[in-house]
Design a protein around this motif. Structure first.
Motif, PDB file in Angstrom:
ATOM      1  N   MET A 163       0.860  -1.181   0.000  1.00  0.00           N
ATOM      2  CA  MET A 163       0.000   0.000   0.000  1.00  0.00           C
ATOM      3  C   MET A 163       0.892   1.225   0.000  1.00  0.00           C
ATOM      4  SD  MET A 163      -3.425  -0.269   1.957  1.00  0.00           S
ATOM      5  CE  MET A 163      -4.333  -1.760   2.305  1.00  0.00           C
ATOM      6  N   LYS A 164       0.465   2.230  -0.738  1.00  0.00           N
ATOM      7  CA  LYS A 164       1.273   3.444  -0.821  1.00  0.00           C
ATOM      8  C   LYS A 164       0.440   4.633  -0.375  1.00  0.00           C
ATOM      9  CE  LYS A 164       3.850   1.209  -4.499  1.00  0.00           C
ATOM     10  NZ  LYS A 164       4.144   1.061  -5.932  1.00  0.00           N
ATOM     11  N   ALA A 165       0.956   5.335   0.633  1.00  0.00           N
ATOM     12  CA  ALA A 165       0.247   6.516   1.119  1.00  0.00           C
ATOM     13  C   ALA A 165       0.884   7.751   0.486  1.00  0.00           C
ATOM     14  CB  ALA A 165       0.359   6.591   2.636  1.00  0.00           C
ATOM     15  N   LYS A 166       0.056   8.741   0.162  1.00  0.00           N
ATOM     16  CA  LYS A 166       0.568   9.938  -0.489  1.00  0.00           C
ATOM     17  C   LYS A 166       0.229  11.160   0.347  1.00  0.00           C
ATOM     18  CE  LYS A 166       0.691   9.933  -5.305  1.00  0.00           C
ATOM     19  NZ  LYS A 166      -0.079   9.980  -6.542  1.00  0.00           N
ATOM     20  N   THR A 167       1.206  12.029   0.560  1.00  0.00           N
ATOM     21  CA  THR A 167       0.922  13.250   1.309  1.00  0.00           C
ATOM     22  C   THR A 167       0.347  14.290   0.361  1.00  0.00           C
ATOM     23  OG1 THR A 167       3.045  14.258   0.847  1.00  0.00           O
ATOM     24  CG2 THR A 167       2.916  12.846   2.792  1.00  0.00           C
ATOM     25  N   GLN A 168      -0.053  15.432   0.913  1.00  0.00           N
ATOM     26  CA  GLN A 168      -0.613  16.495   0.066  1.00  0.00           C
ATOM     27  C   GLN A 168       0.433  17.045  -0.893  1.00  0.00           C
ATOM     28  OE1 GLN A 168      -3.088  19.287   2.361  1.00  0.00           O
ATOM     29  NE2 GLN A 168      -3.230  17.635   3.865  1.00  0.00           N
ATOM     30  N   LEU A 169       1.709  16.895  -0.504  1.00  0.00           N
ATOM     31  CA  LEU A 169       2.781  17.349  -1.412  1.00  0.00           C
ATOM     32  C   LEU A 169       3.220  16.235  -2.361  1.00  0.00           C
ATOM     33  CD1 LEU A 169       4.886  19.388   1.158  1.00  0.00           C
ATOM     34  CD2 LEU A 169       3.348  20.283  -0.595  1.00  0.00           C
ATOM     35  N   GLU A 170       2.397  15.166  -2.364  1.00  0.00           N
ATOM     36  CA  GLU A 170       2.638  14.053  -3.289  1.00  0.00           C
ATOM     37  C   GLU A 170       3.860  13.205  -2.927  1.00  0.00           C
ATOM     38  OE1 GLU A 170       0.550  13.624  -6.577  1.00  0.00           O
ATOM     39  OE2 GLU A 170      -0.668  14.585  -5.040  1.00  0.00           O
ATOM     40  N   THR A 171       4.359  13.330  -1.697  1.00  0.00           N
ATOM     41  CA  THR A 171       5.430  12.429  -1.263  1.00  0.00           C
ATOM     42  C   THR A 171       4.791  11.077  -0.977  1.00  0.00           C
ATOM     43  OG1 THR A 171       6.396  14.322  -0.154  1.00  0.00           O
ATOM     44  CG2 THR A 171       7.321  12.155   0.391  1.00  0.00           C
ATOM     45  N   GLU A 172       5.463  10.020  -1.416  1.00  0.00           N
ATOM     46  CA  GLU A 172       4.896   8.696  -1.210  1.00  0.00           C
ATOM     47  C   GLU A 172       5.602   7.942  -0.085  1.00  0.00           C
ATOM     48  OE1 GLU A 172       3.069   6.878  -5.187  1.00  0.00           O
ATOM     49  OE2 GLU A 172       5.197   7.373  -5.352  1.00  0.00           O
ATOM     50  N   TYR A 173       4.805   7.230   0.680  1.00  0.00           N
ATOM     51  CA  TYR A 173       5.335   6.369   1.738  1.00  0.00           C
ATOM     52  C   TYR A 173       4.775   4.959   1.585  1.00  0.00           C
ATOM     53  CZ  TYR A 173       6.383  10.657   4.381  1.00  0.00           C
ATOM     54  OH  TYR A 173       6.850  11.867   4.792  1.00  0.00           O
ATOM     55  N   PRO A 174       5.648   3.940   1.658  1.00  0.00           N
ATOM     56  CA  PRO A 174       5.100   2.592   1.753  1.00  0.00           C
ATOM     57  C   PRO A 174       4.477   2.421   3.139  1.00  0.00           C
ATOM     58  CG  PRO A 174       7.500   2.570   1.364  1.00  0.00           C
ATOM     59  CD  PRO A 174       7.113   3.974   1.679  1.00  0.00           C
ATOM     60  N   LEU A 175       3.289   1.827   3.184  1.00  0.00           N
ATOM     61  CA  LEU A 175       2.664   1.486   4.470  1.00  0.00           C
ATOM     62  C   LEU A 175       3.095   0.055   4.771  1.00  0.00           C
ATOM     63  CD1 LEU A 175      -0.992   2.834   4.260  1.00  0.00           C
ATOM     64  CD2 LEU A 175       0.604   3.187   6.148  1.00  0.00           C
TER      65      LEU A 175
END
Ligand code: ATP
Ligand code: MG
Length: 412
Positions: A93-105
Protein backbone atom coordinates in the motif's frame (compact mmCIF):
# COMPACT_ATOMS: atom_id res chain seq x y z
CA UNK A 1 -16.70 -7.12 34.53
CA UNK A 2 -20.45 -6.73 34.62
CA UNK A 3 -22.15 -7.57 31.36
CA UNK A 4 -24.58 -4.69 31.86
CA UNK A 5 -21.65 -2.25 31.70
CA UNK A 6 -19.68 -4.02 28.97
CA UNK A 7 -19.15 -2.05 25.76
CA UNK A 8 -20.06 -4.31 22.84
CA UNK A 9 -23.05 -6.61 23.16
CA UNK A 10 -24.04 -9.80 21.43
CA UNK A 11 -26.40 -9.67 18.45
CA UNK A 12 -28.64 -12.36 16.97
CA UNK A 13 -27.56 -12.18 13.35
CA UNK A 14 -24.32 -11.10 11.80
CA UNK A 15 -24.55 -8.28 9.22
CA UNK A 16 -24.93 -9.55 5.65
CA UNK A 17 -21.47 -8.41 4.57
CA UNK A 18 -19.83 -10.80 7.03
CA UNK A 19 -19.51 -14.03 5.07
CA UNK A 20 -16.76 -15.95 6.85
CA UNK A 21 -17.48 -18.12 9.85
CA UNK A 22 -14.92 -16.36 12.05
CA UNK A 23 -16.16 -12.85 11.34
CA UNK A 24 -19.79 -13.88 11.76
CA UNK A 25 -19.08 -15.50 15.11
CA UNK A 26 -16.78 -12.75 16.35
CA UNK A 27 -19.19 -10.02 15.25
CA UNK A 28 -22.26 -11.68 16.75
CA UNK A 29 -20.50 -12.22 20.05
CA UNK A 30 -19.37 -8.60 20.32
CA UNK A 31 -15.62 -9.05 19.78
CA UNK A 32 -15.08 -7.16 16.53
CA UNK A 33 -16.80 -4.73 14.19
CA UNK A 34 -15.92 -4.15 10.58
CA UNK A 35 -14.78 -0.67 9.62
CA UNK A 36 -14.32 -1.27 5.88
CA UNK A 37 -13.65 -4.48 3.98
CA UNK A 38 -10.73 -6.36 5.56
CA UNK A 39 -10.39 -3.83 8.40
CA UNK A 40 -11.76 -4.47 11.88
CA UNK A 41 -12.21 -2.65 15.16
CA UNK A 42 -11.55 -4.71 18.27
CA UNK A 43 -14.10 -4.20 21.04
CA UNK A 44 -13.11 -4.82 24.68
CA UNK A 45 -13.75 -8.59 24.60
CA UNK A 46 -11.93 -8.94 21.29
CA UNK A 47 -8.99 -6.86 22.43
CA UNK A 48 -8.59 -9.06 25.51
CA UNK A 49 -8.23 -12.13 23.30
CA UNK A 50 -5.87 -10.37 20.89
CA UNK A 51 -3.67 -9.24 23.80
CA UNK A 52 -3.57 -12.72 25.30
CA UNK A 53 -2.44 -14.16 21.98
CA UNK A 54 0.19 -11.43 21.67
CA UNK A 55 1.37 -12.00 25.24
CA UNK A 56 1.90 -15.73 24.71
CA UNK A 57 3.90 -15.00 21.57
CA UNK A 58 5.85 -12.26 23.36
CA UNK A 59 6.69 -14.55 26.28
CA UNK A 60 8.07 -17.23 23.97
CA UNK A 61 10.05 -14.74 21.87
CA UNK A 62 11.60 -13.27 25.02
CA UNK A 63 12.42 -16.78 26.26
CA UNK A 64 14.75 -17.37 23.30
CA UNK A 65 16.48 -14.02 23.61
CA UNK A 66 14.22 -11.88 21.43
CA UNK A 67 14.31 -8.15 22.11
CA UNK A 68 11.09 -6.27 21.46
CA UNK A 69 11.07 -2.97 19.62
CA UNK A 70 8.54 -1.04 17.60
CA UNK A 71 9.14 0.00 14.01
CA UNK A 72 7.25 2.58 11.96
CA UNK A 73 4.24 1.79 9.84
CA UNK A 74 5.06 4.67 7.48
CA UNK A 75 8.27 3.62 5.79
CA UNK A 76 10.96 5.00 3.53
CA UNK A 77 10.26 4.71 -0.19
CA UNK A 78 13.98 4.86 -1.05
CA UNK A 79 14.65 1.74 1.00
CA UNK A 80 11.96 -0.12 -0.92
CA UNK A 81 13.44 1.08 -4.20
CA UNK A 82 16.84 -0.18 -3.05
CA UNK A 83 15.53 -3.73 -2.59
CA UNK A 84 13.40 -3.50 -5.74
CA UNK A 85 10.25 -4.23 -3.78
CA UNK A 86 8.67 -0.79 -4.38
CA UNK A 87 7.66 -2.21 -7.75
CA UNK A 88 7.45 -5.95 -7.06
CA UNK A 89 5.84 -6.42 -3.64
CA UNK A 90 2.48 -7.98 -4.33
CA UNK A 91 0.32 -6.02 -1.93
CA UNK A 92 2.24 -2.88 -1.05
CA UNK A 93 0.00 0.00 0.00
CA UNK A 94 1.27 3.44 -0.82
CA UNK A 95 0.25 6.52 1.12
CA UNK A 96 0.57 9.94 -0.49
CA UNK A 97 0.92 13.25 1.31
CA UNK A 98 -0.61 16.50 0.07
CA UNK A 99 2.78 17.35 -1.41
CA UNK A 100 2.64 14.05 -3.29
CA UNK A 101 5.43 12.43 -1.26
CA UNK A 102 4.90 8.70 -1.21
CA UNK A 103 5.34 6.37 1.74
CA UNK A 104 5.10 2.59 1.75
CA UNK A 105 2.66 1.49 4.47
CA UNK A 106 4.56 -1.37 6.06
CA UNK A 107 3.42 -4.85 5.00
CA UNK A 108 6.66 -6.25 6.51
CA UNK A 109 9.77 -4.59 7.92
CA UNK A 110 13.03 -5.78 6.36
CA UNK A 111 13.45 -2.38 4.69
CA UNK A 112 13.28 -0.66 8.07
CA UNK A 113 15.13 -3.02 10.34
CA UNK A 114 18.17 -3.72 8.17
CA UNK A 115 19.25 -0.05 7.80
CA UNK A 116 18.52 0.38 11.52
CA UNK A 117 20.62 -2.60 12.55
CA UNK A 118 23.39 -1.34 10.27
CA UNK A 119 23.75 1.67 12.57
CA UNK A 120 24.67 -0.61 15.47
CA UNK A 121 26.42 -3.67 14.08
CA UNK A 122 30.04 -3.51 13.01
CA UNK A 123 31.83 -6.45 14.58
CA UNK A 124 31.22 -10.17 15.01
CA UNK A 125 30.86 -9.28 18.70
CA UNK A 126 27.58 -7.50 17.93
CA UNK A 127 25.97 -10.73 16.67
CA UNK A 128 23.72 -12.67 16.88
CA UNK A 129 20.70 -10.40 17.32
CA UNK A 130 17.04 -11.35 17.54
CA UNK A 131 14.71 -8.37 17.19
CA UNK A 132 10.94 -8.50 17.04
CA UNK A 133 7.81 -6.43 17.20
CA UNK A 134 4.07 -6.96 17.45
CA UNK A 135 2.72 -4.31 15.16
CA UNK A 136 0.05 -3.36 12.67
CA UNK A 137 0.71 -4.28 9.05
CA UNK A 138 -0.99 -3.09 5.88
CA UNK A 139 -1.50 -5.08 2.71
CA UNK A 140 -3.59 -4.37 -0.33
CA UNK A 141 -5.20 -7.81 -0.35
CA UNK A 142 -7.44 -8.40 -3.36
CA UNK A 143 -9.93 -10.62 -1.62
CA UNK A 144 -10.65 -9.54 1.93
CA UNK A 145 -13.71 -11.61 2.64
CA UNK A 146 -12.24 -13.98 5.20
CA UNK A 147 -12.70 -11.83 8.30
CA UNK A 148 -9.63 -11.81 10.50
CA UNK A 149 -7.95 -14.44 8.34
CA UNK A 150 -7.08 -11.93 5.63
CA UNK A 151 -7.04 -8.31 6.65
CA UNK A 152 -5.93 -5.20 4.79
CA UNK A 153 -4.84 -4.02 8.23
CA UNK A 154 -3.76 -6.73 10.67
CA UNK A 155 -1.56 -7.47 13.64
CA UNK A 156 1.64 -9.46 13.10
CA UNK A 157 4.58 -10.56 15.18
CA UNK A 158 7.70 -10.32 13.06
CA UNK A 159 11.10 -11.33 14.34
CA UNK A 160 14.32 -10.81 12.39
CA UNK A 161 17.49 -12.69 13.26
CA UNK A 162 21.01 -11.57 12.37
CA UNK A 163 23.93 -14.01 12.35
CA UNK A 164 27.63 -14.06 11.61
CA UNK A 165 27.58 -17.59 10.27
CA UNK A 166 25.28 -19.98 8.41
CA UNK A 167 25.89 -22.56 11.13
CA UNK A 168 24.61 -20.19 13.78
CA UNK A 169 21.57 -19.30 11.65
CA UNK A 170 20.73 -22.99 11.15
CA UNK A 171 20.84 -23.60 14.88
CA UNK A 172 18.52 -20.69 15.56
CA UNK A 173 16.12 -21.80 12.80
CA UNK A 174 15.72 -25.12 14.61
CA UNK A 175 15.15 -23.33 17.93
CA UNK A 176 12.45 -21.29 16.22
CA UNK A 177 10.75 -24.47 14.97
CA UNK A 178 10.52 -25.75 18.54
CA UNK A 179 9.36 -22.37 19.80
CA UNK A 180 6.62 -22.11 17.17
CA UNK A 181 5.41 -25.58 18.07
CA UNK A 182 5.12 -24.50 21.69
CA UNK A 183 3.45 -21.20 20.82
CA UNK A 184 0.72 -22.81 18.74
CA UNK A 185 0.13 -25.50 21.35
CA UNK A 186 -0.39 -22.81 23.95
CA UNK A 187 -2.74 -20.99 21.58
CA UNK A 188 -4.85 -24.13 21.27
CA UNK A 189 -4.07 -24.56 17.57
CA UNK A 190 -3.01 -27.75 15.88
CA UNK A 191 -0.53 -26.13 13.48
CA UNK A 192 1.37 -28.44 11.15
CA UNK A 193 4.95 -27.50 10.38
CA UNK A 194 4.78 -27.46 6.61
CA UNK A 195 7.52 -27.37 4.01
CA UNK A 196 7.02 -24.41 1.71
CA UNK A 197 8.74 -22.59 -1.11
CA UNK A 198 11.39 -20.00 -0.44
CA UNK A 199 10.35 -17.41 -3.01
CA UNK A 200 13.16 -15.57 -4.71
CA UNK A 201 15.72 -15.68 -1.93
CA UNK A 202 15.74 -19.15 -0.41
CA UNK A 203 15.28 -22.78 -1.38
CA UNK A 204 12.60 -23.42 1.21
CA UNK A 205 10.72 -21.98 4.16
CA UNK A 206 8.35 -23.45 6.71
CA UNK A 207 4.73 -22.53 7.22
CA UNK A 208 2.55 -23.35 10.20
CA UNK A 209 -0.73 -24.54 8.76
CA UNK A 210 -4.04 -25.10 10.53
CA UNK A 211 -6.40 -27.40 8.67
CA UNK A 212 -9.73 -25.73 7.93
CA UNK A 213 -11.95 -25.34 4.90
CA UNK A 214 -11.68 -21.60 5.42
CA UNK A 215 -7.99 -21.77 4.56
CA UNK A 216 -6.68 -20.57 1.21
CA UNK A 217 -3.66 -22.87 1.01
CA UNK A 218 -3.60 -26.59 0.21
CA UNK A 219 -1.33 -28.97 2.04
CA UNK A 220 -0.37 -32.59 1.51
CA UNK A 221 0.20 -34.28 4.85
CA UNK A 222 0.61 -37.56 6.64
CA UNK A 223 -2.44 -38.45 8.75
CA UNK A 224 -0.22 -38.94 11.81
CA UNK A 225 1.41 -35.57 11.30
CA UNK A 226 4.95 -36.71 10.46
CA UNK A 227 5.00 -34.89 7.17
CA UNK A 228 3.36 -31.84 5.68
CA UNK A 229 4.12 -29.81 2.58
CA UNK A 230 2.38 -26.97 0.82
CA UNK A 231 0.76 -28.51 -2.29
CA UNK A 232 2.62 -25.91 -4.39
CA UNK A 233 5.99 -27.49 -3.56
CA UNK A 234 5.12 -30.95 -2.25
CA UNK A 235 7.44 -33.68 -3.57
CA UNK A 236 4.65 -36.24 -3.03
CA UNK A 237 0.99 -36.41 -4.02
CA UNK A 238 -2.30 -37.04 -2.25
CA UNK A 239 -3.02 -40.76 -1.95
CA UNK A 240 0.61 -41.83 -2.08
CA UNK A 241 1.79 -43.94 0.84
CA UNK A 242 3.22 -42.07 3.80
CA UNK A 243 6.79 -43.27 4.08
CA UNK A 244 6.38 -43.79 7.80
CA UNK A 245 3.57 -46.28 7.23
CA UNK A 246 0.70 -44.11 8.38
CA UNK A 247 -1.59 -44.78 5.43
CA UNK A 248 -2.13 -42.63 2.35
CA UNK A 249 -1.19 -38.95 2.35
CA UNK A 250 -4.11 -36.57 2.59
CA UNK A 251 -4.82 -33.23 0.99
CA UNK A 252 -6.61 -30.46 2.89
CA UNK A 253 -7.27 -26.79 2.82
CA UNK A 254 -5.35 -24.94 5.50
CA UNK A 255 -4.61 -21.46 6.78
CA UNK A 256 -1.06 -20.28 7.34
CA UNK A 257 -0.86 -18.87 10.87
CA UNK A 258 2.89 -18.36 10.85
CA UNK A 259 6.02 -18.91 8.87
CA UNK A 260 9.77 -18.95 9.23
CA UNK A 261 12.05 -17.98 6.41
CA UNK A 262 15.78 -18.04 5.68
CA UNK A 263 16.71 -14.71 4.09
CA UNK A 264 20.39 -15.40 3.50
CA UNK A 265 22.16 -12.15 2.61
CA UNK A 266 19.45 -10.78 0.33
CA UNK A 267 18.69 -7.74 2.52
CA UNK A 268 22.18 -7.41 3.99
CA UNK A 269 23.52 -7.11 0.44
CA UNK A 270 20.92 -4.52 -0.53
CA UNK A 271 21.86 -2.26 2.37
CA UNK A 272 25.51 -3.21 2.82
CA UNK A 273 24.96 -4.73 6.26
CA UNK A 274 28.30 -6.35 7.09
CA UNK A 275 30.37 -7.11 10.17
CA UNK A 276 34.12 -7.40 10.68
CA UNK A 277 35.30 -10.90 11.52
CA UNK A 278 38.27 -11.65 13.79
CA UNK A 279 40.65 -11.04 10.91
CA UNK A 280 39.08 -7.64 10.26
CA UNK A 281 37.42 -8.73 7.02
CA UNK A 282 33.95 -7.42 6.08
CA UNK A 283 31.39 -10.24 5.85
CA UNK A 284 27.68 -9.92 4.98
CA UNK A 285 25.26 -10.67 7.84
CA UNK A 286 23.01 -13.72 7.45
CA UNK A 287 19.34 -13.19 8.25
CA UNK A 288 16.12 -15.02 8.94
CA UNK A 289 12.56 -13.75 9.45
CA UNK A 290 9.80 -15.30 11.48
CA UNK A 291 6.15 -14.18 11.33
CA UNK A 292 2.97 -14.99 13.21
CA UNK A 293 -0.35 -13.45 12.23
CA UNK A 294 -1.66 -12.46 15.66
CA UNK A 295 -5.10 -11.32 14.47
CA UNK A 296 -5.23 -14.17 11.95
CA UNK A 297 -4.60 -16.58 14.83
CA UNK A 298 -7.66 -15.14 16.58
CA UNK A 299 -9.72 -15.73 13.44
CA UNK A 300 -8.30 -19.23 13.04
CA UNK A 301 -9.19 -20.14 16.62
CA UNK A 302 -12.78 -18.96 16.10
CA UNK A 303 -12.84 -20.83 12.79
CA UNK A 304 -11.84 -24.21 14.29
CA UNK A 305 -13.07 -24.03 17.89
CA UNK A 306 -16.83 -23.62 17.71
CA UNK A 307 -20.15 -25.42 17.58
CA UNK A 308 -23.67 -24.49 16.52
CA UNK A 309 -24.02 -22.29 19.61
CA UNK A 310 -20.87 -20.23 19.28
CA UNK A 311 -17.16 -20.01 19.96
CA UNK A 312 -15.28 -22.34 22.35
CA UNK A 313 -12.14 -20.44 23.44
CA UNK A 314 -9.06 -22.37 24.53
CA UNK A 315 -8.32 -21.49 28.16
CA UNK A 316 -5.13 -19.50 27.62
CA UNK A 317 -6.69 -17.02 25.19
CA UNK A 318 -10.25 -16.77 26.53
CA UNK A 319 -11.40 -13.21 27.22
CA UNK A 320 -12.40 -14.17 30.77
CA UNK A 321 -11.94 -17.23 33.00
CA UNK A 322 -15.58 -17.51 34.02
CA UNK A 323 -19.03 -16.53 32.81
CA UNK A 324 -21.24 -16.10 35.89
CA UNK A 325 -25.01 -16.19 35.64
CA UNK A 326 -27.62 -15.61 38.33
CA UNK A 327 -31.11 -16.97 37.74
CA UNK A 328 -32.64 -14.49 40.13
CA UNK A 329 -36.31 -14.34 39.07
CA UNK A 330 -36.32 -11.07 40.95
CA UNK A 331 -35.46 -12.78 44.21
CA UNK A 332 -33.08 -10.58 46.12
CA UNK A 333 -31.63 -13.58 48.00
CA UNK A 334 -30.38 -15.18 44.77
CA UNK A 335 -29.11 -11.87 43.50
CA UNK A 336 -27.16 -11.41 46.74
CA UNK A 337 -25.69 -14.89 46.44
CA UNK A 338 -24.59 -14.23 42.88
CA UNK A 339 -23.07 -10.88 43.84
CA UNK A 340 -21.18 -12.64 46.63
CA UNK A 341 -19.94 -15.32 44.29
CA UNK A 342 -18.75 -12.58 41.90
CA UNK A 343 -16.79 -10.86 44.67
CA UNK A 344 -15.25 -14.10 45.98
CA UNK A 345 -14.19 -15.24 42.52
CA UNK A 346 -12.61 -11.86 41.85
CA UNK A 347 -10.83 -11.94 45.20
CA UNK A 348 -9.47 -15.37 44.28
CA UNK A 349 -7.87 -13.73 41.26
CA UNK A 350 -10.30 -14.93 38.60
CA UNK A 351 -11.36 -12.77 35.70
CA UNK A 352 -15.15 -12.98 35.70
CA UNK A 353 -17.73 -11.79 33.20
CA UNK A 354 -20.83 -11.45 35.36
CA UNK A 355 -24.10 -11.54 33.45
CA UNK A 356 -25.93 -9.30 35.88
CA UNK A 357 -28.76 -8.32 33.53
CA UNK A 358 -32.06 -8.02 35.36
CA UNK A 359 -34.12 -7.84 32.22
CA UNK A 360 -32.69 -10.85 30.34
CA UNK A 361 -34.40 -14.25 30.46
CA UNK A 362 -32.29 -17.19 31.70
CA UNK A 363 -32.41 -18.68 28.19
CA UNK A 364 -30.91 -15.52 26.73
CA UNK A 365 -28.10 -15.57 29.28
CA UNK A 366 -27.30 -19.20 28.55
CA UNK A 367 -27.30 -18.52 24.82
CA UNK A 368 -24.92 -15.57 25.24
CA UNK A 369 -22.63 -17.62 27.49
CA UNK A 370 -22.37 -20.21 24.72
CA UNK A 371 -21.96 -17.65 21.95
CA UNK A 372 -19.20 -15.73 23.76
CA UNK A 373 -17.53 -19.04 24.56
CA UNK A 374 -15.76 -18.47 27.89
CA UNK A 375 -14.42 -21.88 29.03
CA UNK A 376 -16.38 -22.11 32.33
CA UNK A 377 -19.98 -21.18 33.04
CA UNK A 378 -21.23 -20.86 36.64
CA UNK A 379 -24.91 -20.61 37.48
CA UNK A 380 -26.41 -19.54 40.79
CA UNK A 381 -30.12 -20.35 41.11
CA UNK A 382 -32.80 -21.22 43.59
CA UNK A 383 -32.77 -24.83 42.43
CA UNK A 384 -29.10 -25.29 43.24
CA UNK A 385 -29.53 -24.39 46.94
CA UNK A 386 -26.14 -23.69 48.53
CA UNK A 387 -24.22 -24.91 45.48
CA UNK A 388 -23.26 -23.43 42.13
CA UNK A 389 -23.68 -25.18 38.79
CA UNK A 390 -20.28 -25.60 37.13
CA UNK A 391 -20.14 -26.34 33.40
CA UNK A 392 -17.35 -26.35 30.86
CA UNK A 393 -18.22 -24.73 27.53
CA UNK A 394 -16.85 -27.72 25.64
CA UNK A 395 -18.82 -30.28 27.63
CA UNK A 396 -22.54 -31.04 27.90
CA UNK A 397 -22.31 -32.15 31.52
CA UNK A 398 -22.51 -29.95 34.56
CA UNK A 399 -21.95 -30.50 38.27
CA UNK A 400 -22.97 -28.81 41.49
CA UNK A 401 -20.07 -27.50 43.54
CA UNK A 402 -19.43 -25.22 46.49
CA UNK A 403 -17.67 -21.92 45.82
CA UNK A 404 -14.50 -23.10 47.58
CA UNK A 405 -14.37 -26.24 45.45
CA UNK A 406 -14.75 -24.15 42.31
CA UNK A 407 -11.92 -21.82 43.28
CA UNK A 408 -9.74 -24.85 44.08
CA UNK A 409 -10.44 -26.26 40.63
CA UNK A 410 -9.03 -23.11 39.04
CA UNK A 411 -5.92 -23.18 41.19
CA UNK A 412 -5.26 -26.82 40.33
P1 ATP B 1 -0.48 -15.48 2.91
O1 ATP B 1 0.25 -16.53 2.13
O2 ATP B 1 -1.55 -16.01 3.78
O3 ATP B 1 -0.91 -14.32 2.08
P2 ATP B 1 2.11 -14.48 3.50
O4 ATP B 1 2.85 -15.71 3.14
O5 ATP B 1 2.10 -13.35 2.57
O6 ATP B 1 0.61 -14.85 3.91
P3 ATP B 1 3.92 -13.39 5.52
O7 ATP B 1 4.32 -12.25 4.71
O8 ATP B 1 4.92 -14.44 5.75
O9 ATP B 1 2.57 -14.00 4.97
O10 ATP B 1 3.36 -12.89 6.92
C1 ATP B 1 3.57 -13.55 8.15
C2 ATP B 1 2.27 -13.98 8.77
O11 ATP B 1 1.34 -12.91 8.82
C3 ATP B 1 1.54 -15.06 7.98
O12 ATP B 1 2.03 -16.33 8.33
C4 ATP B 1 0.11 -14.86 8.40
O13 ATP B 1 -0.15 -15.55 9.60
C5 ATP B 1 0.01 -13.38 8.66
N1 ATP B 1 -0.63 -12.67 7.53
C6 ATP B 1 -0.16 -12.45 6.30
N2 ATP B 1 -1.03 -11.75 5.56
C7 ATP B 1 -2.10 -11.51 6.35
C8 ATP B 1 -3.34 -10.83 6.18
N3 ATP B 1 -3.63 -10.22 5.03
N4 ATP B 1 -4.21 -10.79 7.22
C9 ATP B 1 -3.90 -11.38 8.39
N5 ATP B 1 -2.76 -12.03 8.61
C10 ATP B 1 -1.85 -12.10 7.62
MG1 MG C 1 2.12 -17.63 2.43
Amino acid sequence: MRYSALFGKTIKDAPKDEVSKNSKLLTRSGFIRREVSGVYNFLPLGLKVLKKIADIVREEMNAIGGQELSLTALQNKESWQKTGRWKTFRALMKAKTQLETEYPLGPTHEEVIVPLVKQFVSSYKDLPLYLYQIQTKFRDEKRAKSGLLRGREFLMKDLYSFHAQEKDFNKFYEIMKKTYKKVFERLGLDALETLAGGGTFSQFSHEYQVITDAGEDEIIYCPKGDFSANAEVSPVKEGEACRLGHGPLKKSKAIEVGNIFPLGTKFSDAFGLTYKNKEGKDIPVIMGCYGIGISRVMGAIAEVHNDAKGIIWPKEVAPHDVYLIGITNNESRIKERTDEAYDSLKKAGLDVLYDDREDAAPGAKFADADLIGIPIRLVVSKRNEGKIEFKERKSAKSELLGLEEIIKKFKA
